[in-house]
Design a protein around this motif. Structure first.
Motif, PDB file in Angstrom:
ATOM      1  N   PRO A  31       0.813  -1.222   0.000  1.00 38.06           N
ATOM      2  CA  PRO A  31       0.000   0.000   0.000  1.00 38.06           C
ATOM      3  C   PRO A  31       0.849   1.277   0.000  1.00 38.06           C
ATOM      4  N   GLY A  32       0.730   2.044  -1.084  1.00 37.56           N
ATOM      5  CA  GLY A  32       1.468   3.293  -1.210  1.00 37.56           C
ATOM      6  C   GLY A  32       2.949   3.143  -1.491  1.00 37.56           C
ATOM      7  N   TYR A  33       3.398   1.913  -1.793  1.00 30.93           N
ATOM      8  CA  TYR A  33       4.832   1.641  -1.958  1.00 30.93           C
ATOM      9  C   TYR A  33       5.111   1.219  -3.398  1.00 30.93           C
ATOM     10  N   THR A  34       5.653   2.151  -4.186  1.00 30.29           N
ATOM     11  CA  THR A  34       5.992   1.894  -5.579  1.00 30.29           C
ATOM     12  C   THR A  34       7.507   1.772  -5.722  1.00 30.29           C
ATOM     13  N   ILE A  35       7.967   1.611  -6.955  1.00 32.35           N
ATOM     14  CA  ILE A  35       9.406   1.538  -7.186  1.00 32.35           C
ATOM     15  C   ILE A  35      10.061   2.871  -6.827  1.00 32.35           C
ATOM     16  N   TYR A  36       9.323   3.960  -6.973  1.00 34.86           N
ATOM     17  CA  TYR A  36       9.862   5.263  -6.590  1.00 34.86           C
ATOM     18  C   TYR A  36      10.007   5.355  -5.065  1.00 34.86           C
ATOM     19  N   SER A  37       9.050   4.765  -4.357  1.00 33.65           N
ATOM     20  CA  SER A  37       9.150   4.723  -2.891  1.00 33.65           C
ATOM     21  C   SER A  37      10.360   3.911  -2.467  1.00 33.65           C
ATOM     22  N   TRP A  38      10.570   2.810  -3.161  1.00 31.96           N
ATOM     23  CA  TRP A  38      11.725   1.957  -2.871  1.00 31.96           C
ATOM     24  C   TRP A  38      13.020   2.734  -3.082  1.00 31.96           C
ATOM     25  N   LEU A  39      13.089   3.501  -4.171  1.00 33.74           N
ATOM     26  CA  LEU A  39      14.290   4.288  -4.450  1.00 33.74           C
ATOM     27  C   LEU A  39      14.522   5.369  -3.396  1.00 33.74           C
ATOM     28  N   ALA A  40      13.439   5.847  -2.801  1.00 34.88           N
ATOM     29  CA  ALA A  40      13.561   6.904  -1.787  1.00 34.88           C
ATOM     30  C   ALA A  40      13.738   6.357  -0.377  1.00 34.88           C
ATOM     31  N   ASN A  41      13.652   5.050  -0.221  1.00 34.64           N
ATOM     32  CA  ASN A  41      13.736   4.419   1.090  1.00 34.64           C
ATOM     33  C   ASN A  41      15.182   4.435   1.598  1.00 34.64           C
ATOM     34  N   PRO A  42      15.468   5.115   2.693  1.00 32.65           N
ATOM     35  CA  PRO A  42      16.852   5.176   3.191  1.00 32.65           C
ATOM     36  C   PRO A  42      17.371   3.841   3.712  1.00 32.65           C
ATOM     37  N   GLN A  43      16.475   2.884   3.938  1.00 36.04           N
ATOM     38  CA  GLN A  43      16.894   1.565   4.420  1.00 36.04           C
ATOM     39  C   GLN A  43      17.424   0.674   3.293  1.00 36.04           C
ATOM     40  N   VAL A  44      17.141   1.030   2.047  1.00 36.84           N
ATOM     41  CA  VAL A  44      17.609   0.232   0.906  1.00 36.84           C
ATOM     42  C   VAL A  44      19.078   0.562   0.639  1.00 36.84           C
ATOM     43  N   PRO A  45      19.947  -0.437   0.527  1.00 36.80           N
ATOM     44  CA  PRO A  45      21.369  -0.180   0.275  1.00 36.80           C
ATOM     45  C   PRO A  45      21.595   0.640  -0.996  1.00 36.80           C
ATOM     46  N   LYS A  46      22.529   1.541  -0.935  1.00 41.30           N
ATOM     47  CA  LYS A  46      22.829   2.413  -2.068  1.00 41.30           C
ATOM     48  C   LYS A  46      23.265   1.617  -3.293  1.00 41.30           C
ATOM     49  N   ARG A  47      24.015   0.532  -3.079  1.00 44.19           N
ATOM     50  CA  ARG A  47      24.497  -0.253  -4.215  1.00 44.19           C
ATOM     51  C   ARG A  47      23.335  -0.855  -4.999  1.00 44.19           C
ATOM     52  N   GLU A  48      22.234  -1.200  -4.313  1.00 41.73           N
ATOM     53  CA  GLU A  48      21.073  -1.747  -5.000  1.00 41.73           C
ATOM     54  C   GLU A  48      20.370  -0.664  -5.804  1.00 41.73           C
ATOM     55  N   LYS A  49      20.243   0.507  -5.229  1.00 42.26           N
ATOM     56  CA  LYS A  49      19.626   1.627  -5.956  1.00 42.26           C
ATOM     57  C   LYS A  49      20.463   1.994  -7.183  1.00 42.26           C
ATOM     58  N   ASP A  50      21.783   2.018  -7.004  1.00 39.72           N
ATOM     59  CA  ASP A  50      22.667   2.368  -8.119  1.00 39.72           C
ATOM     60  C   ASP A  50      22.556   1.348  -9.243  1.00 39.72           C
ATOM     61  N   LEU A  51      22.494   0.066  -8.892  1.00 39.43           N
ATOM     62  CA  LEU A  51      22.361  -0.975  -9.906  1.00 39.43           C
ATOM     63  C   LEU A  51      21.051  -0.814 -10.666  1.00 39.43           C
ATOM     64  N   PHE A  52      19.970  -0.575  -9.938  1.00 36.76           N
ATOM     65  CA  PHE A  52      18.678  -0.403 -10.607  1.00 36.76           C
ATOM     66  C   PHE A  52      18.690   0.807 -11.537  1.00 36.76           C
ATOM     67  N   ARG A  53      19.304   1.899 -11.100  1.00 31.33           N
ATOM     68  CA  ARG A  53      19.367   3.091 -11.955  1.00 31.33           C
ATOM     69  C   ARG A  53      20.184   2.821 -13.212  1.00 31.33           C
ATOM     70  N   ARG A  54      21.266   2.046 -13.077  1.00 33.60           N
ATOM     71  CA  ARG A  54      22.058   1.694 -14.268  1.00 33.60           C
ATOM     72  C   ARG A  54      21.231   0.843 -15.219  1.00 33.60           C
ATOM     73  N   MET A  55      20.465  -0.078 -14.683  1.00 37.11           N
ATOM     74  CA  MET A  55      19.596  -0.892 -15.518  1.00 37.11           C
ATOM     75  C   MET A  55      18.544  -0.018 -16.200  1.00 37.11           C
TER      76      MET A  55
END
Length: 310
Positions: free
Chosen positions: A54-78
């Protein structure tokens, strides 16, 4: 990589569960990018529009400070290498998958089937943890038929996919020229010096070519997990370094100096043998910086102090 959009769906236990699923999904993607050298990312709009909780999209995931930066960076490269799959482009055919709530059309699976490719799935349902996805292919030009496509949801699925593709490529190679042309897809962790092209083209006996391919595969298997520290015993299969009598002899040493892909030159000391029409050698150089093996020579036994003819 073609995303199976059917696996993009809400999870039962909220955003923490999705974060874990996304982490596993990206680890599979990273392995495909690293090992298979496939970085193009195809997806449908569901990936960015749907809510995973509920209310949690891929954009929310990208903004989540608990998500490791390396995972966000990989997704952005993809995402930077993305291609949107437009459902309107697939109006003349369909791929349906039997889900718990009935038969569902799958655009990603359809694109993968028609391209003879594979899909990547998020681990949101047990059905996506299977190595193959079964479905029905529907086309206006032919009768409906049951088909399967490859699915990568777990790391071991990637290993299986690579093994199958390698075997397929092995079967398709019938000449040294074809081996050279397909070298990057068959041996993604080996770089070949330009001089090897002529050496492979001179190999015309099919059995001899297979012997060369088998030993190149030994090196490919080793450098797939190469961490920058070369260990000859782990490479195995008689891998050895040249003798001191060769290293210290200017004439013999010069015969083992080859031009690298970057046009510089280097002495190749490591080699393995292969049988065939003649006693053969493959000379290679571990490259710790690139994490690959460089192939400098594939041909007849080079002269040594006690072996004077080629």
């Amino acid at each position: 990589m073609i995303l199976n959009e059917l696996s993009v769906m809400p999870v039962k236990n909220g955003k923490e569960e999705f974060d874990s699923i996304m982490s596993c999904f990206l680890s599979v993607c990273h392995k495909i990018i690293t090992v298979k050298k496939d970085s193009d990312f195809y997806y449908t709009q569901e990936l960015f529009l749907d809510e995973f909780a509920p209310g949690y999209t891929i954009y929310s995931w990208l903004a989540n400070p608990q998500v490791p930066k390396r995972e966000k960076d990989l997704f952005r490269r993809m995402a930077n290498k993305h291609q949107l799959l437009d459902k309107s482009h697939y109006w003349s055919s369909e791929f349906t998958v039997q889900m718990p709530n009935g038969s569902v059309s799958a655009v990603g699976c359809l694109a993968a089937y028609e391209a003879e490719s594979y899909v990547i799935s998020m681990q949101t349902l047990p059905i996506w943890e299977q190595e193959e996805i079964k479905g029905i292919y529907i086309s206006a030009e032919e009768d409906d038929r049951r088909v399967v496509i490859r699915n990568c949801c777990l790391p071991e699925h990637v290993d299986s996919l690579l093994k199958e593709e390698r075997q397929k490529n092995f079967r398709m190679v019938s000449s040294g020229r074809e081996l050279w042309e397909k070298r990057e897809s068959i041996y993604p962790h080996l770089l070949f010096c330009e001089c090897v092209k002529k050496q492979l083209e001179e190999a015309r006996n099919s059995l001899h070519i297979k012997m060369i391919m088998q030993k190149l595969q030994v090196l490919e298997d080793y450098f797939m997990d190469y961490d920058g520290r070369f260990e000859k015993d782990k490479a195995g299969f008689g891998c050895r370094e040249e003798s001191e009598s060769v290293k210290n002899n200017d004439r013999l040493r010069k015969m083992r100096v080859f031009e690298l892909p970057d046009k510089s030159k280097a002495f190749f000391s490591w080699h393995i043998s292969f049988p065939g029409n003649f006693p053969g050698r493959i000379y290679f150089l571990p490259d710790a910086k690139k994490g690959v093996g460089i192939i400098g020579y594939v041909g007849k036994h080079l002269p040594t102090k006690n072996y004077t003819t080629i």
